[in-house]
Design a protein around this motif. Sequence first.
Motif, PDB file in Angstrom:
ATOM      1  N   LEU A  44       1.109  -1.558   0.177  1.00 39.83           N
ATOM      2  CA  LEU A  44       0.334  -0.074  -0.103  1.00 39.83           C
ATOM      3  C   LEU A  44       0.685   1.233   0.116  1.00 39.83           C
ATOM      4  O   LEU A  44       1.621   1.654   0.922  1.00 39.83           O
ATOM      5  CB  LEU A  44      -1.036   0.215   1.206  1.00 39.83           C
ATOM      6  CG  LEU A  44      -1.946   1.058   1.284  1.00 39.83           C
ATOM      7  CD1 LEU A  44      -3.030   1.243   0.277  1.00 39.83           C
ATOM      8  CD2 LEU A  44      -2.363   1.613   2.415  1.00 39.83           C
ATOM      9  N   LEU A  45       1.059   1.619  -0.790  1.00 35.27           N
ATOM     10  CA  LEU A  45       1.953   2.896  -1.556  1.00 35.27           C
ATOM     11  C   LEU A  45       1.253   4.388  -1.205  1.00 35.27           C
ATOM     12  O   LEU A  45       1.801   5.505  -1.909  1.00 35.27           O
ATOM     13  CB  LEU A  45       2.807   3.150  -2.679  1.00 35.27           C
ATOM     14  CG  LEU A  45       3.611   1.207  -2.638  1.00 35.27           C
ATOM     15  CD1 LEU A  45       3.998   1.357  -3.935  1.00 35.27           C
ATOM     16  CD2 LEU A  45       4.606   1.791  -1.166  1.00 35.27           C
ATOM     17  N   VAL A  46      -0.088   4.555  -1.184  1.00 35.51           N
ATOM     18  CA  VAL A  46      -0.284   5.598  -0.768  1.00 35.51           C
ATOM     19  C   VAL A  46      -1.656   5.898   0.673  1.00 35.51           C
ATOM     20  O   VAL A  46      -1.699   5.388   1.080  1.00 35.51           O
ATOM     21  CB  VAL A  46      -1.478   6.221  -1.546  1.00 35.51           C
ATOM     22  CG1 VAL A  46      -2.103   5.110  -1.494  1.00 35.51           C
ATOM     23  CG2 VAL A  46      -2.409   7.838  -1.678  1.00 35.51           C
ATOM     24  N   ASP A  47      -0.849   7.021   1.834  1.00 38.27           N
ATOM     25  CA  ASP A  47      -1.473   7.665   3.208  1.00 38.27           C
ATOM     26  C   ASP A  47      -2.559   8.075   3.025  1.00 38.27           C
ATOM     27  O   ASP A  47      -3.103   7.701   3.915  1.00 38.27           O
ATOM     28  CB  ASP A  47      -0.311   8.002   3.929  1.00 38.27           C
ATOM     29  CG  ASP A  47       0.606   6.759   4.464  1.00 38.27           C
ATOM     30  OD1 ASP A  47       1.315   5.502   3.926  1.00 38.27           O
ATOM     31  OD2 ASP A  47       2.362   7.040   4.490  1.00 38.27           O
ATOM     32  N   SER A  48      -2.616   9.089   2.564  1.00 34.81           N
ATOM     33  CA  SER A  48      -3.405  10.337   2.785  1.00 34.81           C
ATOM     34  C   SER A  48      -4.137  10.489   1.185  1.00 34.81           C
ATOM     35  O   SER A  48      -3.077  10.841   0.451  1.00 34.81           O
ATOM     36  CB  SER A  48      -3.362  11.048   3.257  1.00 34.81           C
ATOM     37  OG  SER A  48      -2.774  11.927   3.027  1.00 34.81           O
ATOM     38  N   ILE A  49      -5.235  10.636   1.151  1.00 38.20           N
ATOM     39  CA  ILE A  49      -5.719  11.713  -0.033  1.00 38.20           C
ATOM     40  C   ILE A  49      -5.960  12.600   0.685  1.00 38.20           C
ATOM     41  O   ILE A  49      -7.234  12.964   1.134  1.00 38.20           O
ATOM     42  CB  ILE A  49      -7.324  10.987  -0.904  1.00 38.20           C
ATOM     43  CG1 ILE A  49      -7.450   9.119  -0.899  1.00 38.20           C
ATOM     44  CG2 ILE A  49      -7.880  11.861  -1.839  1.00 38.20           C
ATOM     45  CD1 ILE A  49      -5.780   9.205  -2.801  1.00 38.20           C
ATOM     46  N   LEU A  50      -5.513  13.940  -0.233  1.00 44.42           N
ATOM     47  CA  LEU A  50      -5.630  15.979  -0.225  1.00 44.42           C
ATOM     48  C   LEU A  50      -7.045  16.386  -0.213  1.00 44.42           C
ATOM     49  O   LEU A  50      -7.200  17.014   0.095  1.00 44.42           O
ATOM     50  CB  LEU A  50      -4.360  16.208   0.197  1.00 44.42           C
ATOM     51  CG  LEU A  50      -3.164  15.303   0.661  1.00 44.42           C
ATOM     52  CD1 LEU A  50      -1.366  15.889   0.071  1.00 44.42           C
ATOM     53  CD2 LEU A  50      -3.146  14.661   1.933  1.00 44.42           C
ATOM     54  N   GLU A  51      -6.865  15.937  -1.448  1.00 37.81           N
ATOM     55  CA  GLU A  51      -7.504  16.572  -2.532  1.00 37.81           C
ATOM     56  C   GLU A  51      -8.806  16.022  -3.283  1.00 37.81           C
ATOM     57  O   GLU A  51      -7.992  15.079  -4.500  1.00 37.81           O
ATOM     58  CB  GLU A  51      -7.247  17.908  -3.145  1.00 37.81           C
ATOM     59  CG  GLU A  51      -6.353  18.376  -2.500  1.00 37.81           C
ATOM     60  CD  GLU A  51      -5.636  19.797  -3.717  1.00 37.81           C
ATOM     61  OE1 GLU A  51      -6.106  20.004  -4.618  1.00 37.81           O
ATOM     62  OE2 GLU A  51      -4.613  20.258  -3.307  1.00 37.81           O
ATOM     63  N   ILE A  52     -10.007  15.829  -3.901  1.00 39.80           N
ATOM     64  CA  ILE A  52     -10.284  15.242  -4.929  1.00 39.80           C
ATOM     65  C   ILE A  52     -11.014  15.983  -5.297  1.00 39.80           C
ATOM     66  O   ILE A  52     -11.876  17.147  -5.190  1.00 39.80           O
ATOM     67  CB  ILE A  52     -11.481  13.927  -4.622  1.00 39.80           C
ATOM     68  CG1 ILE A  52     -11.265  13.306  -6.260  1.00 39.80           C
ATOM     69  CG2 ILE A  52     -12.067  13.813  -3.989  1.00 39.80           C
ATOM     70  CD1 ILE A  52     -12.100  12.097  -5.843  1.00 39.80           C
TER      71      ILE A  52
END
Length: 144
Positions: free
Chosen positions: A19-27
Motif C-alpha cells: 500500500l503506497l498511498v497514505d492519504s488523499i488530500l484533494e479530489i
Amino acid sequence: MVLNTQQIMEMLPHRYPFLLVDSILEIEEGKRIVGAKNVTINEPFFQGHFPGHPIMPGVLIIEAMAQVGGVFAMMTDKVGTDKVTYFAGIDNARFRKPVVPGDVLRMELELVNCKRGLYCFKGKAFVGETLVAEADLKATFADR
C-alpha cells in the motif's frame, strides 16, 4: 485531508508492504485527485535499493500514482470494491529527482479520458514543489 489510510484500505486491496498511498488530500470529482505517501527509512525496499544510499524505486513511484488513480475511480465513478485494478499502459515515464527517506511524495493525477472503463491519467509526483516523476497511466477494472 479527504481520506486517511484506513479509509483508503477500505477501497484498495493493497496492504503492507504494497500500500503506497497514505492519504488523499484533494479530489475534484471527474477531474483530478491528489494523494500523499510518507516515505520512511522503514520501507522494506530500502534494504536492497540501495544499501547506504536509499532511493525509492521509480517503479514504486509509478505504482503509488496508480493507486491514487484507483481511489479516484472508486470515489468518482463508484467502481465497486469487488473489482481489481489492472494497468493497461504506462507511457512517457520520466524520473527527475531521487525520492529518499523523509520525503513526502505528493501525487497529482488528472483524468485525461475515460472510455469503456479505460481510465487515462496524466500523473505527476512531487517532493515539496520539485517534480520528481511523471507518467501517463492507463488502467481498467475487472472482477476479482
